[in-house]
Every structure is written in C-alpha cells, then in structure tokens.
Design an enzyme around this catalytic site. Structure first.
Site, mmCIF file in Angstrom:
data_model
loop_
_atom_site.group_PDB
_atom_site.id
_atom_site.type_symbol
_atom_site.label_atom_id
_atom_site.label_comp_id
_atom_site.label_asym_id
_atom_site.label_seq_id
_atom_site.Cartn_x
_atom_site.Cartn_y
_atom_site.Cartn_z
ATOM 1 N N HIS A 14 0.880 -1.194 0.000
ATOM 2 C CA HIS A 14 0.000 0.000 0.000
ATOM 3 C C HIS A 14 0.906 1.229 0.000
ATOM 4 C CE1 HIS A 14 -3.716 2.257 1.671
ATOM 5 N NE2 HIS A 14 -2.809 3.157 1.342
ATOM 6 N N HIS A 16 1.515 5.377 -1.684
ATOM 7 C CA HIS A 16 1.107 6.544 -2.474
ATOM 8 C C HIS A 16 2.340 7.120 -3.150
ATOM 9 C CE1 HIS A 16 -2.928 6.667 -0.701
ATOM 10 N NE2 HIS A 16 -2.321 6.181 0.363
ATOM 11 N N LEU A 17 2.351 7.030 -4.484
ATOM 12 C CA LEU A 17 3.487 7.591 -5.236
ATOM 13 C C LEU A 17 3.177 8.963 -5.801
ATOM 14 C CD1 LEU A 17 5.008 4.620 -7.285
ATOM 15 C CD2 LEU A 17 6.039 5.837 -5.359
ATOM 16 N N ASN A 42 -5.400 7.099 -5.805
ATOM 17 C CA ASN A 42 -6.129 8.325 -5.415
ATOM 18 C C ASN A 42 -5.424 9.598 -5.880
ATOM 19 O OD1 ASN A 42 -4.077 7.943 -3.457
ATOM 20 N ND2 ASN A 42 -5.226 9.053 -1.889
ATOM 21 N N LYS A 100 -9.395 -0.646 -5.555
ATOM 22 C CA LYS A 100 -9.416 0.015 -4.253
ATOM 23 C C LYS A 100 -10.774 0.616 -3.953
ATOM 24 C CE LYS A 100 -7.942 2.046 -0.526
ATOM 25 N NZ LYS A 100 -6.699 2.336 0.132
ATOM 26 N N HIS A 137 -10.256 0.812 2.143
ATOM 27 C CA HIS A 137 -9.980 1.826 3.163
ATOM 28 C C HIS A 137 -11.067 1.639 4.208
ATOM 29 C CE1 HIS A 137 -8.480 5.727 4.745
ATOM 30 N NE2 HIS A 137 -9.649 5.639 5.349
ATOM 31 N N HIS A 175 -4.268 -0.861 6.111
ATOM 32 C CA HIS A 175 -3.822 -0.046 7.250
ATOM 33 C C HIS A 175 -4.703 -0.230 8.484
ATOM 34 C CE1 HIS A 175 -6.764 2.522 5.337
ATOM 35 N NE2 HIS A 175 -5.916 3.055 4.475
ATOM 36 N N LEU A 220 -4.646 8.969 8.166
ATOM 37 C CA LEU A 220 -5.918 8.249 8.233
ATOM 38 C C LEU A 220 -5.711 6.802 7.812
ATOM 39 C CD1 LEU A 220 -8.307 10.976 6.821
ATOM 40 C CD2 LEU A 220 -8.238 10.079 9.162
ATOM 41 N N ASP A 248 1.570 2.565 3.501
ATOM 42 C CA ASP A 248 0.712 3.748 3.362
ATOM 43 C C ASP A 248 1.560 5.022 3.412
ATOM 44 O OD1 ASP A 248 -1.573 5.211 2.952
ATOM 45 O OD2 ASP A 248 -2.296 5.032 5.014
ATOM 46 N N HIS A 252 2.984 14.464 1.618
ATOM 47 C CA HIS A 252 2.356 15.769 1.383
ATOM 48 C C HIS A 252 3.438 16.815 1.607
ATOM 49 C CE1 HIS A 252 -1.882 14.434 1.364
ATOM 50 N NE2 HIS A 252 -1.502 13.550 2.270
HETATM 51 C C1 NCD Z 1 -3.529 8.994 2.252
HETATM 52 C C2 NCD Z 1 -3.122 10.048 1.230
HETATM 53 O O1 NCD Z 1 -2.564 11.071 1.630
HETATM 54 O O2 NCD Z 1 -3.332 9.820 0.045
HETATM 55 N N1 NCD Z 1 -3.483 9.569 3.563
HETATM 56 C C3 NCD Z 1 -3.329 8.898 4.729
HETATM 57 O O3 NCD Z 1 -3.412 9.529 5.789
HETATM 58 N N2 NCD Z 1 -3.096 7.619 4.756
HETATM 59 C C4 NCD Z 1 -4.861 8.458 1.914
HETATM 60 C C5 NCD Z 1 -5.194 7.181 2.621
HETATM 61 O O4 NCD Z 1 -4.618 6.137 2.346
HETATM 62 O O5 NCD Z 1 -6.087 7.217 3.478
HETATM 63 ZN ZN ZN Z 2 -3.181 5.098 1.805
#
Ligand code: NCD
Ligand code: ZN
Length: 346
Positions: A14, A16-17, A42, A100, A137, A175, A220, A248, A252
C-alpha cells in the site's frame, strides 16, 4: 547475537506515489529497498479505468531512477460507474493487481468513492469470479460515528456484509489500526488479508496530540490508543500469514500538513525497513520480519516471492534525513522518536 539479516527483497502492499514532481521526489525512496509496491489510485482525478492505470504505470516507469528493479503494481479506484468488463480486461492483461474501495469522503482524494454499495455489486462479483483482490480503506464516514470508532464500525456495517454477499471475493483490510481489525482479519480464511503500516506500529494518538499538535503524525485512519498499537505489533510480528506490510507512505508538502487544515498522511518510505527491524527486534521476533515484509503479501496476492535480497546490519544508530526535497518544497520524513540500529546495505 544476530547483527546481519538478509531478507528476500521487501514489497510494499500500500503506497502513495502521487504524480509529477512529487512522484519524482518520492519514488527513489521506495525503489531503494522495495521490489514492488501496490500503487494507490487516489490521484486527482483518480485512476479509474484500465487505460488510466496503464498511462500512470508508464509515468512511474519513466520517473524510476534507472536501476529498473522496481515494479509498480497498479490498482483501480472503484467508483459507482466502474465497468466490470474494463476491470476484468485490466486484470487479464496483467496490468492491474487490485481494485481500491474508498468510502466517499473517507480520506485524501476520496470524493469519487462509493456511497451506495449496491451500485458496485456487479464489479465485486466479477472480481470474485476472476480472483482480483479488493483493497479497502476501512472507515465509515457517517458523521455520527466518532473518528476513533470508524474502523470498528466499518467492519460490522460494510466489510463483513460485503464479504458475506460476495463469496470468494478476496479482500484486504488496509492499514489496520485497531485490535478490532486484527481480531476480525485473523479469524478469517485465506481470502482475507490485512496490511499494517510502519507508523501505526510506532505511534499512538498521544503522539499526535500531547505537548502541542503534531501534524506529521496525523494520518488516516488516525492512530488509536496504545492498546490498539500493541495489538498491531503482536499481529505484525506474529508471522500470521494474514498480515503484511503496507506502509501507506503518503507524502504531502510540509506546508500542506503544517496548516490550519492539515493533510492526512505519514511519509515513511525512506526509513521503513530500519524502523521495522527495530520494532521486530524489540519484540524478539526478528525471525518473522521477512514473513511480514516479503512473504505473506506475495502469497496473498498469488505473486512469486522475490528472489533478490536486501541485507540489514546492526550497529550504531543510523540517521535519516529529516526531510526530502521535491521541486515544490520539502516533505518531512516520519520520525519514529527512537534510535534505529539497523541500516540497510545500499
Ligand atoms: C492517504 C493520502 O494522503 O493519500 N493519507 C493517509 O493519511 N493515509 C490516503 C489514505 O490512504 O487514506
Ligand atoms: Zn493510503
């Protein structure tokens, strides 16, 4: 005393790239240690169709720093308009490894998620038929439900009903942050898996809220109380085949997190393997680290185990940069607030 540990190369189930400049910045952090990652869809707009996933995969491969060893495993973002035949074709071609499910509004960029679960029944049934896993999720978004209870309520009101209505559907509860999640997943058969993040093995909700608000620990699902963290550590380190790593890691920009409405997400790609080795060693369970990072995940996804390896060495505490730079600004690396004695050979 063990001071060298060689593992099959880990995978991240899991991740986020992102895209563009952020992807350029964070991709090397994952590719340095990981062989494969389930890449979250996402983006804005989300990756919904097979064609969009193929284009995103091409962008990732183009941004990859060259060693060519990292394989992105693509996912589709389930919407109420998703076409079961498009999903089946994207799976049959080998492109897509999971779909997802975001309940609409649950987290970052989830506005296109599912509101009415009956609308996605044909897709779920097709997925059960072809053996394509559903990543969830696991939080409800009903305003009446307290944010710390959202995961437990999701299990009873969404996850369990979906699984009962769709026999054969392979589901990952992603997660997991609660003992409720651990207990549910571990009681199911081999059609159920659960990912656990690095940061939820380390922080509880005090890290976010005590001594001033700490935006870099806000993610989250939000970290819960200590009893839940202990249940997660027990599950991750147990070797139980249901549980595997999904970091995860969710980058940001600092200015988006350090804000009056800060974004959710912890960025852990850089130091995850050092942190996990520390957590497993403290539990006296280093022998199960490879199951968590490199064996249970591919077995659930029915993919081959990695033949390549990485080596971790124990010594004086290793440090990682506090931030990495992207073209648009810095991204803070998760600080586990403990010395890390395991480094990863380059
Ligand atoms: C994730 C994101 O920033 O894309 N944020 C997070 O807190 N994990 C989204 C997600 O997986 O809930
Ligand atoms: Zn995530």
């Amino acid at each position: 005393m063990t001071d060298t540990l060689t593992l099959r190369r880990p995978d991240d189930w899991h991740l986020h790239l992102r895209d563009g400049a952020m992807m350029e910045a964070v991709l090397p952090e994952t590719a340095r240690h990981f062989a494969r990652a389930i890449v979250m869809p996402n983006l804005v707009p989300p990756v919904v169709t097979g064609a969009e996933a193929a284009a995103y995969r091409e962008r990732i491969l183009k941004a990859n720093p060259g060693r060519g060893t990292f394989e992105p495993l693509m996912t589709l973002y389930l919407t109420e308009a998703t076409d079961p035949e498009d999903v089946a074709a994207a799976h049959a071609s080998g492109l897509v490894k999971a779909v997802k499910l975001y309940p609409a509004g649950a987290t970052t960029n989830s506005a296109s998620g599912v509101r009415d679960f009956d609308k996605v029944r044909p897709v779920l049934e097709k997925m059960a038929e072809i053996g394509l896993p559903l990543c969830t999720h696991g939080e409800v978004v009903t305003p009446e439900v307290d944010i710390f209870d959202r995961e437990a309520v999701f299990i009873d009101t969404v996850l369990d009903p979906i699984r009962r209505k769709t026999p054969g559907l392979r589901v990952v509860m992603e997660h997991i942050t609660t003992k409720d999640g651990v207990d549910y997943v571990s009681a199911q058969g081999d059609d159920m898996g659960g990912t656990i993040t690095t940061h939820h093995l380390v922080i509880n909700r005090n890290h976010i809220l005590v001594g001033g608000i700490k935006p870099h620990y806000y993610c989250l699902p939000v970290a819960k109380r200590e009893t839940h963290r202990l249940a997660l550590v027990a599950a991750a380190t147990s070797g139980d085949a249901h549980f595997f790593l999904g970091t995860d890691s969710a980058p940001h920009l600092d200015h988006d997190k350090e804000s009056s409405c800060g974004c959710a997400g912890c960025f852990t790609a850089t130091n995850t393997m050092s942190i996990l080795a520390e957590v497993f060693e403290r539990e006296g369970k280093l022998e199960n680290l490879e199951k968590f990072t490199s064996v249970n995940g591919p077995n659930f996804y029915r993919l081959p185990l990695n033949e390549a390896t990485i080596t971790l060495r124990k010594g004086a505490p290793v440090t990682y940069p506090a931030k990495i730079d992207s073209a648009n600004g810095p991204v803070t690396v998760f600080d586990p607030q403990m010395p890390l004695h395991w480094s990863v050979d380059a």
